[in-house]
Enzyme design. Sequence first.
Site, PDB file in Angstrom:
ATOM      1  CG  ASP A  17      26.797  36.920  59.386  1.00 47.74           C
ATOM      2  OD1 ASP A  17      26.680  35.799  58.860  1.00 47.74           O
ATOM      3  OD2 ASP A  17      27.185  37.919  58.768  1.00 47.74           O
ATOM      4  CE  LYS A  18      32.113  32.170  57.248  1.00 50.82           C
ATOM      5  NZ  LYS A  18      33.092  33.078  56.593  1.00 50.82           N
ATOM      6  CB  THR A  19      30.625  36.910  55.913  1.00 47.71           C
ATOM      7  OG1 THR A  19      30.878  35.561  55.538  1.00 47.71           O
ATOM      8  CG2 THR A  19      31.318  37.852  54.956  1.00 47.71           C
ATOM      9  CE  LYS A  49      31.131  38.052  39.777  1.00 42.49           C
ATOM     10  NZ  LYS A  49      32.036  39.101  40.260  1.00 42.49           N
ATOM     11  CB  THR A 100      27.771  31.354  58.341  1.00 43.89           C
ATOM     12  OG1 THR A 100      28.343  31.863  57.132  1.00 43.89           O
ATOM     13  CG2 THR A 100      28.156  29.892  58.496  1.00 43.89           C
ATOM     14  CG  ASN A 117      22.793  38.262  55.292  1.00 46.18           C
ATOM     15  OD1 ASN A 117      23.246  39.234  55.890  1.00 46.18           O
ATOM     16  ND2 ASN A 117      23.545  37.271  54.906  1.00 46.18           N
TER      17      ASN A 117
END
Length: 1461
Positions: free
Chosen positions: A433-435, A789, A913, A1056
């Site tokens: 994963d990235k984040t 938002k 990601t 996730n």
Amino acid sequence: MALSVDSSWHRWQWRVRDALPQSPSEATPLLSPEKGRQSYSVTQQRVVFPNNNAFHQDWAKVSRRYPGNRICTAKYTLFTFLPHNLLEQFHRWANLYFLFLVILNWVPSMEVFHREITMLPLAIVLFVIMVKDGVEDFKKHCFDREINCSNIQIYERKEQGYMQRRWKDVRVGDFIQMQCNEIIPADILLLFSSDPSGICHLETANLDGETNLKQRRVVKGFSQQEVQFQPERFHNTIICEKPNNHLNRFRGYMEHPDQTRTGFGSESLLLRGCTIRNTEVAVGIVIYAGHETKAMLNNSGPRYKRSKIERRMNMDIFFCIGLLFLMCLIGAIGHGLWNGTFAEHPPFDVPDAKGNFLPLALGGFYMFLTMIILLQVLIPISLYVSIELVKLGQVFLLHNDLDLYDEDTDLSIQCRALNITEDLGQIQYIFSDKTGTLTENKMVFRRCTIMGSEYSHQENAKRLETPKELDSDSEEWTQYQGLSFPACWDQGPATVRDRGGSQPLRRSQSARVPIQGHSRQRSVGRCEISPPPVAFSSPIEKDVTPDKNLLTKVQDAALWLESLSDTRPAKPSLSTASSVADFFLALTICNSVMVSTTTEPRQRVTLPPSTKALGTSLEKIQLLFHRLKLLSLSQSFSSTAPSDVGLGESLGTHMPTTDSEERDDASVCSGGYSTDGGSKSSTWEQGDIPGVGPDACLEAGLGAAAPGLAGPELCYEAESPDEAALVHAAHAYSFTLVSRTPEQVTVRLPQGTCLTFEVLCTLDFDSVRKRMSVVVRHPLTHEIIVYTKGADSVIMDLLEDPARADTDMERKVRKIQARTQKHLDLYARDGLRTLCVAKKVLSEEDFQRWASFRHEAEASLTNRDELLMETAERLENQLTLLGATGIEDRLQEGVPDTISALREAGIQLWVLTGDKQETAVNIAYSCRLLDQTDTVYSINTESQETCESILNFALEEVKQFHGPQKPDRKHFGSCLPSETPPPTLGATAPEVGLVIDGKTLNTISQGKLEKKFLELTQYCRSVLCCRSTPLQKSMLVKLVRDRLRAMTLSIGDGANDVSMIQAADIGIGISGQEGMQAVMSSDFAISRFSHLKKLLLVHGHWCYSRLARMVVYYFYKNVCYVNLLFWYQFFCGFSGSTMIDYWQMIFFNLFFTSLPPLVFGILDKDLSMETLLALPELYKSGQNSECYNPWTFWLSIVDAFYQSLVCFFIPYLTYKGSDIDVFTFGTPVNTVSLATILLHQAMEMKTWTIIHGLVLIGSFLMYFVVSLVYNATCVTCNSPTNPYWVMEDQLSEPTFYFVCLLTPVVALLPRYFFLSLQGTYGKSPILRAQKIDKLPMDKRDLEIQSWRSRQRPVSVPREARSTHCPVPPVPEQGFRASTPKSSRPTKRDWVLPGERGSRDHIKDDPCSGDTSVTFSPREHLLLDPHRMVASGAYSGGQTNANWPLSGGSHRRSQSSPPLTV
């Protein structure tokens, strides 16, 4: 028990039987004029009756259908332990095999050894495992007993009050009263909270590891209770869904006596295992109990994974079984042939009772079975136990490695799967994963754009570039004091950083997550840093340096807000001041952030709306504003305006000046305190207001002072780092979130005035809508405003059509949207996470109509989610764009070096990601996943034909560089590309990278293009998958694992990533900012991505090397020893007799040769840690299974046969012709075989310590001690032949010593010769590294540097270089390759907290030019890097490329996005 006529249960059955029409709330669509009919089923829905006097009969009947609250996580009971455990152990086929041998040995005609002795090895193995399982299960029983006997307050109808009972006494329908810091015993529907707002705060650390507090609301209609909840007055029936394991989903409704319904969801459900916080008393009714609770349904227990070595070992055991079958067959045939040579039956052939002799065929069959018993040691039963012990030792060393310990989090590595440690040394693919995995998941506000004006926050960027956190006394902020606001407003903290001594928040009786952790003494002299008090509140996240230009706009916006009144016209205003005010109000209000203070741990700040008339005349307010404006003008900026300033200015005309006498209804208050919640806060002290003395009341200035506001620092607790970053950013501009309740939210403005907004409705974020909205009533204008938002890809589609306005306004709005999109593209290229902010003003009639729709959707049970989605879509449209933000997710320390080392180790790294493509690609360059010299293919398409042609063309281009793929190395079906460089290139071909999005992945899976996709990825050194969903992540891992049969590792930190982690051969969770879901689903857990380097390259290599060589040694040892018995059969008439005492045979495996392999498997190091880290390519030995493969297995088997021949025939030839007995012959054979096997082990050891030497020498000496004692005491142990005094006699014979010295030398000479040649002439990297490892440190470093310099590839010619078009790292390396831009606006995606999106929208090509591209009638772009990148093409900024293909112009569209190189 009989039910009364008016019983609720009777009424319920009557409704079910007659299928009464459902209420309008259950109809679809909303407010459908036709009343549907719905039949309720108790088997499909849960019906809960309260346990009070009014419903006691119904409760007593229904509660019997539901289980109690007693839990049992143990597998066994006192009565079922023995049979159940034995049944589980005999699921292992090796145990069944040895049980079969024990049974065979009890048959008289096939008895080889004493029956009881044959049972001993199996009994010992079963007993050891049984004890281990029993101890583990007993601990679970003790834990269950402790939980079940915990105390809780349960309402008793007879006593008419709450009584203390145990958890196991709780039943569905009971009323439970809980105090602060108590753990919730069951899934409970919240009916009462001591909080005036009906809020109960939970800590869910026991469920998901998240330490930030969650809010739960009392069911609607119960929140306004002034006194304690009265269970006897509760006359409602609860209908909800059946028990399930969805932690975040719950729906149901409460049916009142008047047949009306009130809907509720997961926001009102208290889950078992959570802890009550900041709420004195909470009362609820039990919905699910015991094993039906959501927490227990999610407790599926650990998963069992089989390692690659174990799978290989099982195959080799089958080969051993075949070898055993062959040897037994030879013995059976030999027995028949031997007996056939006698004319008469020999004396040892005893007939049966009737005098009959067995036929030769039947005798041969019996001998076959006898030989199986005799040679059973060929199948190593002790190998399984030894492997388990070795893995425990390896896990212990892993767990105590200080390099894998993180002092900041006080966590070391957690090994949750004990049976796959060796797989760490064989990984071929890493899916990350990235984040939060590659990045810190610490969101830092970097930039923003408002009304088309971009504010770059350069000072903030400079602050973030500093290598360490600045002191709170930093002079950086001194330049801002008095610049933006009057000097009287600058009495707050002069810096955004915490001033020394803010104490971390503490929780009393906190329920910690049950994870393994270390509390080590920190090094002396190290600066002790207090942990952040709450999640996402580290200094780097809280500190935001405001932009000078935006500060002036914020001042105007604050004054504009003060001038508002309820007589203000409702038409939308596009002035800069109003837009800036709405922008920061949206950042402050549109979130779920909770406010607490440091002095009262996690005590939520609530501010009731002020109803007191302000009593301030209009003249005083105008005079005050006039003085403030003069002060502001006298302290104006000397800096220039922003580059894009002016758009908003041209749209707004005058700042409205309206009457403000109606502010008594507006809940306007002013706080005279400073809150340093992580950003610069400018408070308006009373003594500093012009014209107001220190003792004067602030009410004379702006409004009534709100009681209780003066206090300590505010802390923000957010559920995601994105929300925290935005609230901290708003706080930096003095738009401070002061308090939040379900009904209202209070914001403190820059000048100290507080506005309390009434919250009418909140639409939480979900992954489908990818946005969040809050509906509030403005306290000054009484307008109903929707602040929204969300991801720019969806917000841009929901904006109001500019064509509805006049021509001039339409032009300006389009210009604002275009510039905002331009800024979003810029943010994405910089690797920032983007988000759009918008608003909408509703009329009272529209809102009431929508609210009725929403109420009906909430009361629905069957299709609640769909109806709620429909209501959200009705509200979130026709929005007015306010601006956008860019948030930076910083790379973790050491990530680039770790990725570089892993790639040198031959590991392919895929990043999966949910972020947008531009952001992910920029991060990929930053962390060295992609290099500036790489050729990067980007595939974005939804057309199957287009995708197939793109893959074909890309494969053709790649093969021109690298040549046809030659799978010259196969290991378990995985084909590795040939490393031979293509003959057409003089230099090393550039590396290839692949970027692909989620929609293309769907196209590949649906179009059966997986084979071509995988073929392309095998040429790529890195693959980047953007906009991928959790399901797609799992699908990719399974695709590579199953199709390529490669060893895969997945690493992630969020919920996730759970499916991806569980799908891989090894799943690693990072205990980061997103809770512990990934950790609890993983096999290993680490605290930082950089720990992966040592975990794989060092510990992975060691674990694999140790265990692989130990397994090979075990096979060798058993084959070598059992062959001694086989050779003896040729000299004993294949009678199945032995020359070695059976107790000696048992002791041989259990004691004499058991410890050396264990020490070898736990402590041996073929290479040092420093060498393995310096030369990552050594890791490839594990990928190629060099230590344990068919070659090494059969080589060891052949060597075992040779050594057994030597160990048998040298003593045989020595004693040939003598009159020694069978045990006197067997003792030297046994002795020399033991010496040979132990010396063989010594030759295999690469590391020698005192432990190694003691174990080897001790094992050999133990053999002599045990043999001497056994032979001296065993007079009639094995009648008629007894081993009495055999060893003592042998030790007195010189021949015995001669045999013991000569035989091991002859037996081990070939292996020694082979190892010598291998060490002298071997070219294996491992052998070379072992030689380097033995050199002195200075020479070793020089050799390593020389090695690495030889491994560096030849530089790629400039003409062969290419980069990813949207993100050119170096200007001269970029190129333009597209047709003229599409006129459609650019659309980008922003990923909301904790979620991943998969939608990509049409975007303008940032590398667009005038290039003409021709291809097939299918319009898509394929760029040839050889043709596109030419010498001198960069200076002109334009490149032409013409392909001899069918004509047609390319136009980027959503149906056929390009492949970009």
